[in-house]
Design a protein around this motif. Structure first.
Motif, PDB file in Angstrom:
ATOM      1  N   GLN A 222       0.642  -1.229   0.023  1.00 18.90           N
ATOM      2  CA  GLN A 222      -0.031   0.030   0.331  1.00 18.90           C
ATOM      3  C   GLN A 222       0.897   1.147   0.190  1.00 18.90           C
ATOM      4  O   GLN A 222       0.584   2.366  -0.563  1.00 18.90           O
ATOM      5  CB  GLN A 222      -0.966  -0.027   1.304  1.00 18.90           C
TER       6      GLN A 222
ATOM      7  N   LEU B 152       0.936   4.303  -2.612  1.00 16.31           N
ATOM      8  CA  LEU B 152       0.479   5.662  -2.338  1.00 16.31           C
ATOM      9  C   LEU B 152       1.731   6.309  -2.440  1.00 16.31           C
ATOM     10  O   LEU B 152       1.558   7.628  -3.083  1.00 16.31           O
ATOM     11  CB  LEU B 152       0.557   5.743  -0.683  1.00 16.31           C
TER      12      LEU B 152
ATOM     13  N   LYS C 264       1.324   7.253  -6.466  1.00 21.44           N
ATOM     14  CA  LYS C 264       0.043   8.212  -6.572  1.00 21.44           C
ATOM     15  C   LYS C 264       0.744   9.473  -6.146  1.00 21.44           C
ATOM     16  O   LYS C 264       0.211  10.635  -6.994  1.00 21.44           O
ATOM     17  CB  LYS C 264      -1.025   7.915  -5.663  1.00 21.44           C
TER      18      LYS C 264
ATOM     19  N   PHE D  27      -2.983  11.460  -5.418  1.00 25.08           N
ATOM     20  CA  PHE D  27      -3.435  11.437  -3.983  1.00 25.08           C
ATOM     21  C   PHE D  27      -4.780  11.969  -3.917  1.00 25.08           C
ATOM     22  O   PHE D  27      -4.960  13.243  -4.084  1.00 25.08           O
ATOM     23  CB  PHE D  27      -2.479  12.034  -3.256  1.00 25.08           C
TER      24      PHE D  27
ATOM     25  N   ASN E  61      -9.940   9.421  -0.958  1.00 19.18           N
ATOM     26  CA  ASN E  61     -10.193   8.114  -0.820  1.00 19.18           C
ATOM     27  C   ASN E  61      -8.790   7.546  -0.034  1.00 19.18           C
ATOM     28  O   ASN E  61      -8.851   6.725   1.064  1.00 19.18           O
ATOM     29  CB  ASN E  61     -10.472   6.931  -1.991  1.00 19.18           C
ATOM     30  N   ASP E  62      -7.582   8.004  -0.619  1.00 18.76           N
ATOM     31  CA  ASP E  62      -6.472   7.849   0.014  1.00 18.76           C
ATOM     32  C   ASP E  62      -6.236   8.335   1.301  1.00 18.76           C
ATOM     33  O   ASP E  62      -5.623   7.846   2.404  1.00 18.76           O
ATOM     34  CB  ASP E  62      -5.196   7.978  -0.786  1.00 18.76           C
TER      35      ASP E  62
ATOM     36  N   GLN F 132      -5.472   6.610   5.385  1.00 18.07           N
ATOM     37  CA  GLN F 132      -4.424   6.852   6.155  1.00 18.07           C
ATOM     38  C   GLN F 132      -5.055   7.151   7.642  1.00 18.07           C
ATOM     39  O   GLN F 132      -4.815   6.774   8.593  1.00 18.07           O
ATOM     40  CB  GLN F 132      -3.963   8.129   5.569  1.00 18.07           C
TER      41      GLN F 132
END
Length: 441
Positions: free
Chosen positions: A314, A318, A321, A327, A330-331, A335
């Motif tokens: 993940q 990330l 992205k 980013f 949703n990200d 977090q």
């Protein structure tokens, strides 16, 4: 934990502020105040006196570097002395054997049975061990039910013999069963009593002799102060345990037990329990605890907690992205969920230097800390979460109404998200540029 002690020690060090050098006079005054601080923290008089004598000996004999102020030197001396008094090094639990047997003892109300569940989860999730719990508290009617509930919640089997009142028979059968079924560890939960008595000591001594554990742990309620130290001494004389577990360290404890037990019994503190959740169990590191007592934070433990929730795959996704400026909310939401898994928010923040004092009177509820942020993101459509820059005025009003918040709160979240995205992108791209520069050279 240790808030009052931290405040008192800080005031003690203020006595050296402005002093040009360490002298017999200013050291004596500071040591006197430190002794008072320790006694107020429920440290026994003898332990407090021994501690202060050693600090004084180091301070008077210390060659103070010109660049270091006396106040800073005293902080270092007290830090090193606190670390030594609490055992200097972290001592790990011994789980060697086929299976390894961990015997857990303590008084009623100390959190002994709950600790058994926490330890089982710790060994299972962090060390990848196959664990069995043995319900050998045949005295308290609800103890077996409690252990079974805990075991079910963490996916660890609990061995019981219905109607059996002899803990030695239950423990022996549990060990035999664990060996036959290939379990790595058997954790034996034993009976406690409300007071120290001969019956309790005879029973725990007989059980200890029969099962011959690879590790024996004594569980202490840290809120009981000097009483905890006295019971620790009595149990140590009976079963010569290997280490101590301090529970309820998140409560209104003054810290005296943590500072006194090692000095009185000579046995290391191996674990501290800092909350109700089954994950709320930490290995005891004397130097890190000394850091927190003196307001220096505990960044190492904070990083370790983050790593426990760290998903390497993940993290790589990330990073990609962020580098591509992809980013999304949703990200951002994902977090937040990882941060929540790390533990109590206030406790995590207090691990940063200086934050413990800043947050002393601030009430932070884990259940509500991110409530409005989560509600706002959940009120967005999947498209809006992926394209936050397209969320216009009418959309913001709809999101505010749907989440039970205000347009101002929605605006604030989107602004915070954009700032976070820029900061994270800058960190990732800056690191990438530095690597490329190093490669060229």
């Amino acid at each position: 934990m240790f808030e009052n002690l931290s405040d008192r020690l800080e005031r003690s060090f203020q006595l050296l502020k402005g002093e040009g050098r360490i002298s017999d006079i200013n050291v004596a005054e500071t040591i006197k105040d430190i002794r008072r601080a320790l006694l107020d923290a429920d440290v026994s008089y003898k332990v407090a006196k021994d501690f202060c004598d050693k600090v004084k000996e180091k301070a008077i004999g210390e060659n103070v570097i010109k660049a270091v102020k006396p106040q800073q030197m005293m902080v270092k001396i007290v830090h090193d002395s606190l670390t030594d008094f609490m055992g200097a090094q972290n001592v790990d639990i011994n789980v060697k054997g086929s299976p390894a047997v961990v015997l857990v003892a303590g008084l009623n109300g100390s959190g002994k049975t709950t600790f058994c569940g926490k330890l089982a989860l710790h060994l299972k999730s962090k060390k990848g061990m196959k664990v069995m719990l043995a319900a050998c508290d045949c005295f308290r009617p609800a103890a077996i039910d409690q252990l079974q509930t805990l075991g079910q919640g963490i996916g660890v089997p609990v061995f019981t013999i219905e109607g059996e009142k002899d803990p030695i028979r239950v423990a022996s059968a549990a060990i035999s069963s664990a060996k036959a079924e290939g379990y790595s560890v058997v954790i034996v939960d034993t009976a406690g009593r409300l007071v120290l008595d001969k019956e309790l000591m005879d029973e725990i001594s007989a059980l200890h002799s029969r099962v011959n554990p690879s590790e024996t742990l004594f569980v202490v309620d840290a809120m009981t102060g000097q009483d905890a130290v006295e019971s620790a001494k009595a149990f140590n004389e009976a079963i010569d345990y290997d280490g101590v577990v301090l529970t309820k360290m998140d409560g209104d404890t003054r810290g005296g037990a943590a500072l006194s037990i090692r000095a009185v019994t000579g046995k290391p503190i191996k674990f501290v329990s800092t909350g109700e959740k089954m994950e709320a169990l930490d290995a005891f590191h004397p130097s890190r605890v000394a850091d927190r007592i003196l307001g220096m934070g505990d960044v190492v433990s904070l990083v370790e907690k983050a790593q426990e929730q760290f998903d390497e795959q993940q993290a790589r996704e990330l990073k990609k992205k962020l580098a591509r400026d992809k980013f999304t909310l949703n990200d951002f939401y994902a977090q937040i969920q990882q941060v929540k898994k790390m533990g109590d928010i206030k406790d995590l923040a207090s691990m940063l230097p200086g934050m413990d004092k800043a947050l002393k009177d601030v009430d932070i509820d884990n259940r509500t800390a991110f409530k409005s942020t989560e509600a706002i993101i959940q009120s967005m459509t999947p498209w809006e979460r992926e394209h936050p820059e397209e969320i216009n005025g009418p959309r913001r009003k709809r999101i505010a109404d749907g989440s039970g918040t205000s347009i101002a709160e929605v605006n604030r979240l989107l602004k915070q998200f954009e700032g976070t995205r820029k900061l994270m992108k800058s960190a990732v791209t800056g690191n990438l540029m530095a690597r490329m520069k190093g490669f060229r050279h």
